[in-house]
Design a protein around this motif. Structure first.
Motif, mmCIF file in Angstrom:
data_model
loop_
_atom_site.group_PDB
_atom_site.id
_atom_site.type_symbol
_atom_site.label_atom_id
_atom_site.label_comp_id
_atom_site.label_asym_id
_atom_site.label_seq_id
_atom_site.Cartn_x
_atom_site.Cartn_y
_atom_site.Cartn_z
ATOM 1 N N HIS A 119 0.834 -1.204 0.000
ATOM 2 C CA HIS A 119 0.000 0.000 0.000
ATOM 3 C C HIS A 119 0.871 1.258 0.000
ATOM 4 O O HIS A 119 1.789 1.385 0.809
ATOM 5 C CB HIS A 119 -0.921 0.010 1.221
ATOM 6 C CG HIS A 119 -1.785 1.220 1.268
ATOM 7 N ND1 HIS A 119 -2.870 1.392 0.441
ATOM 8 C CD2 HIS A 119 -1.706 2.348 2.009
ATOM 9 C CE1 HIS A 119 -3.425 2.561 0.679
ATOM 10 N NE2 HIS A 119 -2.744 3.168 1.629
ATOM 11 N N GLU A 121 1.104 5.455 0.379
ATOM 12 C CA GLU A 121 0.404 6.588 0.994
ATOM 13 C C GLU A 121 1.316 7.804 0.871
ATOM 14 O O GLU A 121 2.537 7.661 1.001
ATOM 15 C CB GLU A 121 0.152 6.274 2.472
ATOM 16 C CG GLU A 121 -0.950 7.060 3.128
ATOM 17 C CD GLU A 121 -2.344 6.734 2.602
ATOM 18 O OE1 GLU A 121 -2.934 7.607 1.942
ATOM 19 O OE2 GLU A 121 -2.852 5.614 2.846
ATOM 20 N N ASN A 125 -0.111 12.013 4.667
ATOM 21 C CA ASN A 125 -1.157 11.098 5.138
ATOM 22 C C ASN A 125 -0.555 9.985 5.985
ATOM 23 O O ASN A 125 -1.143 9.576 6.993
ATOM 24 C CB ASN A 125 -1.890 10.458 3.952
ATOM 25 C CG ASN A 125 -2.852 11.415 3.269
ATOM 26 O OD1 ASN A 125 -3.101 12.503 3.767
ATOM 27 N ND2 ASN A 125 -3.360 11.020 2.124
ATOM 28 N N LEU A 129 -1.513 9.176 9.782
ATOM 29 C CA LEU A 129 -1.920 7.831 10.214
ATOM 30 C C LEU A 129 -1.019 7.322 11.335
ATOM 31 O O LEU A 129 -1.489 6.675 12.276
ATOM 32 C CB LEU A 129 -1.865 6.860 9.024
ATOM 33 C CG LEU A 129 -3.044 6.934 8.055
ATOM 34 C CD1 LEU A 129 -2.719 6.229 6.738
ATOM 35 C CD2 LEU A 129 -4.291 6.310 8.692
ATOM 36 N N ARG A 133 -2.367 6.207 14.854
ATOM 37 C CA ARG A 133 -2.269 4.825 15.336
ATOM 38 C C ARG A 133 -1.343 4.687 16.545
ATOM 39 O O ARG A 133 -1.606 3.909 17.453
ATOM 40 C CB ARG A 133 -1.709 3.919 14.231
ATOM 41 C CG ARG A 133 -2.733 3.517 13.199
ATOM 42 C CD ARG A 133 -2.140 2.496 12.234
ATOM 43 N NE ARG A 133 -3.106 2.103 11.226
ATOM 44 C CZ ARG A 133 -4.024 1.151 11.400
ATOM 45 N NH1 ARG A 133 -4.075 0.480 12.534
ATOM 46 N NH2 ARG A 133 -4.883 0.877 10.448
ATOM 47 N N VAL A 157 -7.475 12.204 9.398
ATOM 48 C CA VAL A 157 -8.119 10.933 9.718
ATOM 49 C C VAL A 157 -9.491 11.308 10.257
ATOM 50 O O VAL A 157 -9.602 11.976 11.289
ATOM 51 C CB VAL A 157 -7.325 10.120 10.751
ATOM 52 C CG1 VAL A 157 -8.088 8.846 11.119
ATOM 53 C CG2 VAL A 157 -5.935 9.771 10.213
ATOM 54 N N ARG A 161 -10.751 6.883 9.635
ATOM 55 C CA ARG A 161 -10.155 6.486 8.357
ATOM 56 C C ARG A 161 -9.408 7.660 7.758
ATOM 57 O O ARG A 161 -9.819 8.803 7.912
ATOM 58 C CB ARG A 161 -11.244 6.064 7.357
ATOM 59 C CG ARG A 161 -12.027 4.829 7.761
ATOM 60 C CD ARG A 161 -12.971 4.436 6.633
ATOM 61 N NE ARG A 161 -12.223 4.016 5.452
ATOM 62 C CZ ARG A 161 -11.879 2.761 5.196
ATOM 63 N NH1 ARG A 161 -12.228 1.808 6.044
ATOM 64 N NH2 ARG A 161 -11.203 2.446 4.128
ATOM 65 N N VAL A 162 -8.329 7.355 7.043
ATOM 66 C CA VAL A 162 -7.629 8.431 6.350
ATOM 67 C C VAL A 162 -8.574 9.001 5.292
ATOM 68 O O VAL A 162 -9.297 8.268 4.627
ATOM 69 C CB VAL A 162 -6.297 7.925 5.731
ATOM 70 C CG1 VAL A 162 -6.532 6.890 4.642
ATOM 71 C CG2 VAL A 162 -5.472 9.087 5.180
ATOM 72 N N ALA A 322 1.281 3.011 6.971
ATOM 73 C CA ALA A 322 0.824 2.799 5.589
ATOM 74 C C ALA A 322 0.591 1.315 5.348
ATOM 75 O O ALA A 322 -0.387 0.918 4.696
ATOM 76 C CB ALA A 322 1.844 3.358 4.594
ATOM 77 N N CYS A 324 -0.331 -0.905 7.523
ATOM 78 C CA CYS A 324 -1.573 -1.320 8.202
ATOM 79 C C CYS A 324 -2.789 -0.986 7.327
ATOM 80 O O CYS A 324 -3.823 -1.649 7.424
ATOM 81 C CB CYS A 324 -1.700 -0.615 9.553
ATOM 82 S SG CYS A 324 -0.468 -1.151 10.752
ATOM 83 N N GLU A 325 -2.697 0.046 6.485
ATOM 84 C CA GLU A 325 -3.796 0.416 5.593
ATOM 85 C C GLU A 325 -3.991 -0.605 4.479
ATOM 86 O O GLU A 325 -5.046 -0.643 3.839
ATOM 87 C CB GLU A 325 -3.545 1.784 4.955
ATOM 88 C CG GLU A 325 -3.650 2.938 5.915
ATOM 89 C CD GLU A 325 -5.029 3.083 6.510
ATOM 90 O OE1 GLU A 325 -5.988 3.282 5.742
ATOM 91 O OE2 GLU A 325 -5.148 2.954 7.734
ATOM 92 N N ALA A 328 -6.747 -2.584 5.621
ATOM 93 C CA ALA A 328 -7.866 -1.895 6.280
ATOM 94 C C ALA A 328 -9.095 -1.901 5.371
ATOM 95 O O ALA A 328 -8.999 -2.072 4.179
ATOM 96 C CB ALA A 328 -7.468 -0.473 6.636
#
Ligand SMILES: [Zn+2]
Length: 328
Positions: A119, A121, A125, A129, A133, A157, A161-162, A322, A324-325, A328
């Protein structure tokens, strides 16, 4: 050693990669922000992104080997990169800081190399995040992140959520004007917040307006070498010019934050870099007062305005956030 959950189950690990303009930071860690291994080197883009990405893959493999993990054992890979980029396509467009990187598919090569979800990002952002987090924004549902380094970066966020907005362009609070026809900004507009509270802009101003007799000039070894940290240190010593500069800075920061508070009703505004260095007395206490003077109590009574908490760990945790997204 890989930590285990109480039941003896392995905790999922992630690989985070932060590609900065000057530094590359990689970390293996978990969804709680615990870093198992890290490494950092100069980014040194060679002009051929394929080669740059091969080097990044090699670094990632070496780091995983260090903690005894095979690529298939990690849950996902996150990459924090300077924007503009498209996280859906996994493509970075044309970052000014990475020469030769134009419309580069970052996700493809990393997915082929590691065989795990990847992912992307943008760095602002990813930092938002990470603070949400793992840092100062932990436990809040609605967070605004602003960082005042060379320029001003921002991330959102919302509802946990972003929020990326149309074309993934949300969060550019640094270029919302705080003065019509004000100071010129690096983006070509005038009067942007960044032209008042960005590190480059404040440095330029200090070099042109610092009196030779000010403590700022003494600390910097001449007004022509003045930087924000000299103004902050001199203000702390009580220098009048420096105090006025710091007040002006906080005033413009408040002008940038008040419309965000009215528009988004965040629970927490996390401020990184220059405000963090200025601290409670010089920045956060007067900033909260100034925001409260111009926004409704209904909004400010429940609003926290706090310094970023991740410090030097931010690049590593931005990559992990990033990652972890990815799921998500
Ligand atoms: Zn601008």
């Amino acid at each position: 050693v890989i930590p285990s959950a109480p039941g003896g189950q392995a905790i999922p690990s992630y690989l985070g990669i932060d590609v900065g303009g000057t530094k590359l930071a990689l970390a293996v860690g978990d969804a709680e922000g615990r870093i198992l291994a890290r490494r950092r080197r100069p980014t040194e883009p060679c002009g051929r992104p394929e080669t740059d990405l091969e080097r990044i893959v090699a670094d990632g493999r070496a780091l995983l080997a260090e903690v005894g993990l095979a690529p298939h054992e990690i849950a996902a890979i996150g990459v924090s990169l300077p924007g503009p980029l498209d996280p859906v396509a996994g493509v970075i467009h044309n970052p000014p800081n990475l020469p030769g990187w134009k419309e580069v598919d970052v996700r493809g090569p990393l997915t082929r190399a590691f065989g795990r979800p990847v992912h992307l990002e943008n760095d602002a952002n990813a930092a938002a995040l990470a603070e949400w987090r793992f840092g100062a924004g932990r436990g809040f549902r609605h967070l605004v992140y602003l960082t005042m380094s060379t320029g001003v970066g921002g991330g959102l966020v919302l509802d946990g959520r972003v929020y990326r907005g149309a074309g993934c362009q949300a969060g550019e609070f640094g270029h919302a004007p705080v003065e019509w026809e004000g100071e010129p900004c690096a983006c070509g507009q005038r009067g942007c917040l960044e032209a008042y509270v960005g590190g480059a802009a404040w440095t330029r101003r200090l070099r042109s307006v610092t009196p030779g007799t000010s403590r700022v000039a003494a600390l910097a070894g001449g007004a022509e070498h003045a930087r924000p940290e000299h103004a902050v240190a001199a203000a702390r010593e009580g220098d009048d010019f420096a105090r006025a500069e710091v007040e002006r800075y906080v005033g413009y920061l408040a002008r940038g934050i008040v419309p965000i508070v009215f528009g988004l009703a965040p629970e927490v505004v996390v401020l990184g870099t220059i405000p963090t260095a200025m601290g409670e007395d010089l920045c956060f206490a007067p900033l909260r007062r100034e925001v409260a003077r111009h926004a409704w109590p209904l909004l400010t009574e429940r609003l926290a305005i706090v310094p970023a908490a991740l410090g030097g760990d931010l690049p590593y945790l931005a990559g992990l956030a990033a990652a972890c997204e990815a799921q998500a």
